[in-house]
Scaffold this active site. Structure first.
Site, PDB file in Angstrom:
ATOM      1  N   ASP A 121     -38.327   7.182  37.433  1.00  0.00           N
ATOM      2  CA  ASP A 121     -37.400   8.285  37.194  1.00  0.00           C
ATOM      3  C   ASP A 121     -36.543   8.552  38.432  1.00  0.00           C
ATOM      4  O   ASP A 121     -37.058   8.921  39.491  1.00  0.00           O
ATOM      5  CB  ASP A 121     -38.260   9.512  36.831  1.00  0.00           C
ATOM      6  CG  ASP A 121     -37.453  10.642  36.263  1.00  0.00           C
ATOM      7  OD1 ASP A 121     -36.217  10.568  36.282  1.00  0.00           O
ATOM      8  OD2 ASP A 121     -38.075  11.614  35.803  1.00  0.00           O
TER       9      ASP A 121
ATOM     10  N   GLY B  46     -29.016   7.317  31.699  1.00  0.00           N
ATOM     11  CA  GLY B  46     -27.878   6.565  31.162  1.00  0.00           C
ATOM     12  C   GLY B  46     -26.744   6.337  32.157  1.00  0.00           C
ATOM     13  O   GLY B  46     -25.665   5.882  31.790  1.00  0.00           O
TER      14      GLY B  46
ATOM     15  N   ASP C 295     -32.205  14.581  29.459  1.00  0.00           N
ATOM     16  CA  ASP C 295     -33.438  15.011  28.778  1.00  0.00           C
ATOM     17  C   ASP C 295     -33.107  15.684  27.451  1.00  0.00           C
ATOM     18  O   ASP C 295     -32.399  16.676  27.407  1.00  0.00           O
ATOM     19  CB  ASP C 295     -34.194  16.003  29.665  1.00  0.00           C
ATOM     20  CG  ASP C 295     -34.786  15.320  30.883  1.00  0.00           C
ATOM     21  OD1 ASP C 295     -34.433  14.149  31.136  1.00  0.00           O
ATOM     22  OD2 ASP C 295     -35.586  15.959  31.583  1.00  0.00           O
TER      23      ASP C 295
HETATM   24  C1  GLA Z   1     -36.997  13.973  34.263  1.00  0.00           C
HETATM   25  C2  GLA Z   1     -37.227  13.009  33.099  1.00  0.00           C
HETATM   26  C3  GLA Z   1     -38.215  13.617  32.121  1.00  0.00           C
HETATM   27  C4  GLA Z   1     -39.524  13.919  32.853  1.00  0.00           C
HETATM   28  C5  GLA Z   1     -39.260  14.816  34.052  1.00  0.00           C
HETATM   29  C6  GLA Z   1     -40.491  14.962  34.921  1.00  0.00           C
HETATM   30  O1  GLA Z   1     -36.367  15.145  33.855  1.00  0.00           O
HETATM   31  O2  GLA Z   1     -36.022  12.706  32.459  1.00  0.00           O
HETATM   32  O3  GLA Z   1     -38.445  12.732  31.040  1.00  0.00           O
HETATM   33  O4  GLA Z   1     -40.098  12.712  33.278  1.00  0.00           O
HETATM   34  O5  GLA Z   1     -38.226  14.292  34.881  1.00  0.00           O
HETATM   35  O6  GLA Z   1     -40.268  15.743  36.025  1.00  0.00           O
END
Ligand code: GLA
Length: 527
Positions: A270, A313, A334
């Site tokens: 991430d 993305g 998200d």
């Molecule tokens: C980001 C990701 C989520 C999740 C959070 C965790 O926002 O896109 O899917 O993994 O971090 O902190």
């Protein structure tokens, strides 16, 4: 009254309370209304005789540990057998779990049989030993939208147990994935005020340390594997994760080796605070760099580890995600806190559908139904509550994900799986569309106003079509054979209801409820 019924009543009551007191929790979802979902279960119950599910093709790398639990519905005990299993693999006839070491490069046709006192079933599985993994979209569960910074070893084990006891594993769900908050925070962060997750981040040798809620990582993956399931973990290329816990910055190879040694089979990587390491807007090279580094490190581990790129993305990741070793990549931000966007997210995801194919999948984010939590205004996370989506919206959501060959990763509460949620998650004919070996993402045909079709070509020459209605009233939606470049008689099967609808010469028309879908399979009619 049955416990199930009581649970359903409780669920409706709580959903209703949430409607009356939206101030109870903050979330950006617009469609807050109680769903009378239970009355809308449309998938027939599975039969007591065995029904083998799961992908028809399975990719794995020669020499690496092999683990595959045959997804199979039906009354236990079921006795399993297989013909054509390559040397090095063995099947436990009682559990249906295949283990061993992946044989040398090649394609192995395995004929799986399952038998119980009520009947039997068989299915061919092609094991492709080579360089490619994830030949069909990954299916599983992720901890984020239910447990957030509360996640623990105990909750992960509970999720693995529930994946088996709920029957989810019997239709193909397999990965049990920890999201953020398992590592240690060096200092306090708005999301990690909990002092039990703050402490020493790495040992004297630089090895990443789990926080005290994860006392035994190897024990945890061993537990998950013992059920025939796979385990996933999360990290960030930055110094810290989105929640402020340690990331893999400058420890990428060491962390990849650690994740493999612990026994993980999946890594979500991430982006989070990686931008802080750059003093400019990231170029495409900047966006790719950390993923190339981790992708290489993972490929060199003596384990099959799926690589899930999560960078929302940026830089058209779908164009290069596979090149950097990714098996799936998020195509948007998200979805969780803006669930009402799911139709738009899906339509955008489908626009770049040409990049999705076996081994590399566009990922529009998790399946957020059942009991899910939300983020509060004060940066805490709420306890899970029932999804605000109506029953029809949930059918549309799952249909879109399957028609797009999206990863099917549920992120709701595994300890509160009600009958309706399982009905949406576990319809085997709908899942087969997602897992179809051709691996095509459906394309969209816009109709008038709020209606559209999503059309997915399937390996057997038929087409799966979702007839969607985003409007506020029930309307007729039509699919004409000419729109699909088809002619002549075709048979139409309703996949949610698992029912033949008949043979049609020119097209098929059906009433579709608001925000709802009718999902059909259209096959050439061979009289
Ligand atoms: C980001 C990701 C989520 C999740 C959070 C965790 O926002 O896109 O899917 O993994 O971090 O902190």
């Amino acid at each position: 009254m049955s416990t199930l019924k009581l649970n359903r009543i409780k669920l409706n009551l709580i959903a209703f309370m949430l409607v009356l007191s939206p101030s109870l929790s903050y979330c950006a979802q617009k469609t807050i209304q109680p769903s009378n979902a239970e009355s809308e279960i449309i998938t027939p119950l599975p039969k007591p005789s065995p029904h083998i599910n799961g992908p028809l093709v399975y990719g794995c790398r020669p020499g690496n540990p092999f683990l595959y639990r045959i997804p199979c519905q039906g009354e236990r005990p079921i006795s399993f057998s297989a013909k054509g299993l390559p040397a090095g693999l063995k099947l436990d006839p009682k559990t249906g779990i295949i283990t061993g070491n992946t044989p040398q490069k090649g394609e192995y046709e395995v004929f799986i049989h399952a038998k119980n006192s009520k009947g039997k079933d068989k299915r061919k599985l092609t094991i492709k030993a080579g360089d490619q993994l994830s030949l069909t979209p990954p299916m599983g569960w992720n901890s984020w939208y239910v447990h957030y910074n509360r996640i623990s070893d105990h909750l992960m084990r509970e999720a693995a147990d529930a994946m088996i006891s709920s029957g989810m594993a019997d239709v193909g769900y397999q990965y049990v994935n920890i999201d953020d908050c398992w590592s240690t925070a060096g200092k306090s962060h708005p999301f990690t005020r909990d002092s039990s997750r703050i402490g020493t981040i790495r040992d004297v040798n630089g090895n990443i340390l789990p926080n005290r809620h994860f006392p035994d990582m190897k024990g945890l993956t061993g537990y998950i594997h013992s059920k025939g399931l796979k385990a996933g973990i999360y990290s960030s290329p930055g110094l810290i994760s989105c929640c402020g816990l340690t990331g893999s910055w400058q420890h990428e190879e060491q962390d990849a080796a650690q994740f493999a040694a612990w026994g993980f089979d999946f890594l979500k990587y991430d982006w989070c605070y990686y931008s802080k390491l750059l003093d400019k807007e990231p170029s495409i090279e900047d966006l790719q760099k950390p993923y190339i580094v981790m992708g290489d490190a993972l490929r060199h581990q003596p384990r099959d580890i799926l690589f899930n790129l999560c960078q929302y993305g940026r830089g058209n990741v779908w164009e290069w995600g596979a090149k950097v070793g990714g098996h799936c990549w998020r195509t948007a931000g998200d979805l969780g806190f803006e669930l009402d966007r799911f139709f738009n997210v899906a339509l955008n995801n489908a626009r770049v559908g040409a990049w999705s194919k076996p081994g590399s999948w566009n990922d529009p984010d998790y399946l957020l139904i059942g009991w899910i939590g939300s983020q509060n205004k004060d940066d805490t996370f709420s306890e899970p509550h029932p999804s605000p989506l109506t029953a029809q919206q949930q059918y549309s959501y799952m249909s879109l994900w399957c028609l797009m060959a999206a990863p099917l990763i549920f992120s709701g509460d595994m300890s509160k799986l009600d009958e309706f949620t399982l009905n949406v998650l576990c319809n085997t004919e709908v899942i087969e569309v997602d897992q179809d070996p051709l691996g095509k993402c459906g394309s969209v045909i816009l109709k008038t106003g709020n209606n559209f079709l999503m059309v997915k070509d399937l390996a057997d020459g038929s087409k799966a079509v979702g007839l969607f209605n985003r409007g506020e009233n029930t309307v007729a939606v039509t699919v004409n054979w000419t729109e699909l470049q088809l002619s002549g008689k075709h048979s139409v099967r309703d996949l949610w209801r698992q029912k033949e609808l008949g043979t049609f010469k020119e097209g098929y028309s059906v009433q579709v409820p608001p925000d709802g879908v009718v999902m059909v399979k259209i096959s050439p009619n061979h009289p």
